[in-house]
Design a protein around this motif. Structure first.
Motif, PDB file in Angstrom:
ATOM      1  N   LEU A   1       0.842  -0.954  -0.136  1.00  0.00           N
ATOM      2  CA  LEU A   1       0.033  -0.097   0.065  1.00  0.00           C
ATOM      3  C   LEU A   1       0.954   1.416  -0.163  1.00  0.00           C
ATOM      4  CD1 LEU A   1      -2.449  -1.318   2.534  1.00  0.00           C
ATOM      5  CD2 LEU A   1      -2.957  -1.123   0.237  1.00  0.00           C
ATOM      6  N   LEU A   2       1.949   1.261   0.688  1.00  0.00           N
ATOM      7  CA  LEU A   2       2.791   2.272   0.775  1.00  0.00           C
ATOM      8  C   LEU A   2       3.329   2.548  -0.580  1.00  0.00           C
ATOM      9  CD1 LEU A   2       4.477   1.934   4.274  1.00  0.00           C
ATOM     10  CD2 LEU A   2       2.928   3.765   3.550  1.00  0.00           C
TER      11      LEU A   2
ATOM     12  N   LEU B   1      -0.936   2.707   7.165  1.00  0.00           N
ATOM     13  CA  LEU B   1      -0.049   2.021   8.250  1.00  0.00           C
ATOM     14  C   LEU B   1      -1.021   1.292   9.263  1.00  0.00           C
ATOM     15  CD1 LEU B   1       2.256   5.131   8.709  1.00  0.00           C
ATOM     16  CD2 LEU B   1       2.667   2.960   7.726  1.00  0.00           C
ATOM     17  N   ILE B   2      -2.318   1.486   8.855  1.00  0.00           N
ATOM     18  CA  ILE B   2      -3.146   0.713   9.873  1.00  0.00           C
ATOM     19  C   ILE B   2      -3.133  -0.929   9.518  1.00  0.00           C
ATOM     20  CG2 ILE B   2      -5.335   0.659   8.613  1.00  0.00           C
ATOM     21  CD1 ILE B   2      -5.066   1.343  12.442  1.00  0.00           C
ATOM     22  N   ALA B   3      -2.675  -1.203   8.401  1.00  0.00           N
ATOM     23  CA  ALA B   3      -2.751  -2.730   8.173  1.00  0.00           C
ATOM     24  C   ALA B   3      -2.524  -3.721   8.668  1.00  0.00           C
ATOM     25  CB  ALA B   3      -2.195  -2.846   6.580  1.00  0.00           C
ATOM     26  N   PRO B   4      -1.263  -3.549   9.367  1.00  0.00           N
ATOM     27  CA  PRO B   4      -0.961  -4.516  10.441  1.00  0.00           C
ATOM     28  C   PRO B   4      -1.680  -4.541  11.782  1.00  0.00           C
ATOM     29  CG  PRO B   4       1.026  -3.445   9.752  1.00  0.00           C
ATOM     30  CD  PRO B   4       0.003  -2.571   9.423  1.00  0.00           C
ATOM     31  N   LEU B   5      -2.105  -3.589  12.072  1.00  0.00           N
ATOM     32  CA  LEU B   5      -2.951  -3.494  13.241  1.00  0.00           C
ATOM     33  C   LEU B   5      -4.295  -3.953  12.851  1.00  0.00           C
ATOM     34  CD1 LEU B   5      -2.519   0.105  14.477  1.00  0.00           C
ATOM     35  CD2 LEU B   5      -1.285  -2.010  15.147  1.00  0.00           C
ATOM     36  N   ALA B   6      -4.828  -3.801  11.692  1.00  0.00           N
ATOM     37  CA  ALA B   6      -6.077  -4.348  11.287  1.00  0.00           C
ATOM     38  C   ALA B   6      -5.937  -5.821  11.019  1.00  0.00           C
ATOM     39  CB  ALA B   6      -6.593  -3.915   9.992  1.00  0.00           C
TER      40      ALA B   6
END
Length: 388
Positions: free
Chosen positions: A146-147, A264-269
């Motif tokens: 995504l980045l 940057l939310i991807a790992p948390l999600a």
């Protein structure tokens, strides 16, 4: 034949390597977008003709998702990754040295074909990750992807301003080349999941669609969210240049940073999907997208509000995507490459549809029609996610 778990586990260092490689691979598709004006002047072609370059890149990517990605279930995925990475280096180098517009068109198709390396790296991460942490680990690799999408335009435009457009492709080729030995030594050998022939592999994707209702729901919901995502980003520069905002291309490029904050939310999600179940995260993500676009559609024109919308809706889209991948990769360990190909293919259709609809609505009804489309699409995704 069922796949055997590779001996190597997904360590933090290998996760970072896969995320970096995924980001650089997918970024290759988008480097051309900020360069179109420079390339038009360089080769003396008009705006209609220069538009072939991103179109050919996307067509190459779409074709390879359907025709090449399923091979990850039939052959050693490490070997496929190495071959595609080498092919991407060659395609980028050819673009950097392209003597004319026709050669650059050929290079664009090749870049699109080989950039699907990203769609081999993500299933590799899903295979290597412990089952209890699959969502989190895939989310970390997806952050790289995504980045890569969101920051590629910023990097390309900045480097081209300093050193010219050829430097963009040359630098990208060098970066990918440096990763090849690291990927080869860092990844284990993957035992093929099937001995089926190529034709059977392609045909089996239709069977997977029919067999797995969660795959259909995931693909359709993420496809609708992709409509909203693409409608926003494909019209942003035109909206910002309009009388409501009066901003230039530099501001449009900087919006990639706002989108990156959401990515940057991807790992948390992914971690939340592991603990609470992916469906709750998917519904929450779709709801965030709906709220962001609904507010934009009715609120007064504001640049800062637009920044906030970009952060919130991108957060929602990426959280839903990581959770959908967690669902899809858990359906059949022996068909992860094909399952991923189905999911990404439907997403690509949504991306293309969002770009076309967004541009059409912007021209016909003005800038508020774009967030209205995004809100409707997100509401449809939320409704699909509610179904069991």
């Amino acid at each position: 034949m069922h796949s055997q778990p590779p001996a190597t586990t997904l360590s933090p260092a290998l996760t970072l390597l896969l995320a970096t490689a995924t980001g650089l691979a997918v970024a290759s598709i988008y480097y051309v977008q900020p360069l179109l004006r420079l390339l038009s002047d360089q080769f003396g072609v008009g705006s209609a003709a220069i538009g072939l370059l991103p179109t050919l890149t996307q067509l190459g990517y779409a074709a390879a998702i359907l025709l090449l990605s399923p091979l990850g279930d039939r052959f050693d995925r490490r070997r496929i990754i190495a071959i595609k990475a080498a092919g991407l280096v060659a395609a980028l180098a050819f673009a950097a040295l392209a003597p004319g517009f026709a050669a650059l068109c050929i290079a664009s198709v090749a870049i699109g074909l080989m950039a699907t390396l990203a769609q081999d790296l993500v299933p590799a991460a899903a295979t290597l990750a412990p089952e209890a942490e699959r969502g989190k680990r895939v989310g970390q690799v997806m952050t790289g992807l995504l980045l890569g999408i969101l920051l590629s335009r910023v990097a390309s435009g900045s480097l081209a301003a300093l050193a010219g457009w050829r430097a963009v492709y040359a630098s990208a080729a060098v970066a990918v080349a440096l990763l090849i030995p690291l990927l080869w030594h860092g990844l284990p050998r993957f035992v093929p999941a099937t001995q089926a022939g190529y034709g059977s592999l392609l045909a089996s994707m239709a069977g997977l669609w029919v067999k797995h209702a969660p795959l259909r729901r995931a693909a359709l919901a993420q496809g609708l969210l992709s409509v909203a995502f693409s409608a926003f980003w494909s019209t942003l520069a035109l909206v910002l240049a309009g009388p409501e905002f009066g901003q230039g291309s530099a501001v449009a490029g900087a919006f990639g940073l706002a989108g990156a904050a959401g990515a940057l939310i991807a790992p948390l999600a992914g971690g939340l999907a592991d603990r609470r179940g992916p469906q709750a995260v998917i519904r929450a993500g779709a709801l965030l997208v709906f709220v962001a676009f609904a507010v934009q559609a009715v609120a007064p024109a504001s640049l800062w509000l637009l920044v906030g919308v970009a952060v919130v809706f991108d957060l929602g889209v990426q959280a839903a995507l990581v959770s959908h991948q967690s669902v899809v990769y858990g359906l059949d360990a022996g068909a992860r490459s094909r399952l991923n190909a189905v999911l990404v293919s439907v997403m690509f259709v949504g991306m293309a549809g969002g770009a076309a609809l967004g541009s059409t609505l912007l021209a016909a009804f003005g800038w508020r029609a774009v967030p209205a489309l995004g809100a409707v699409a997100a509401l449809g995704a939320w409704a699909i996610a509610r179904r069991r």
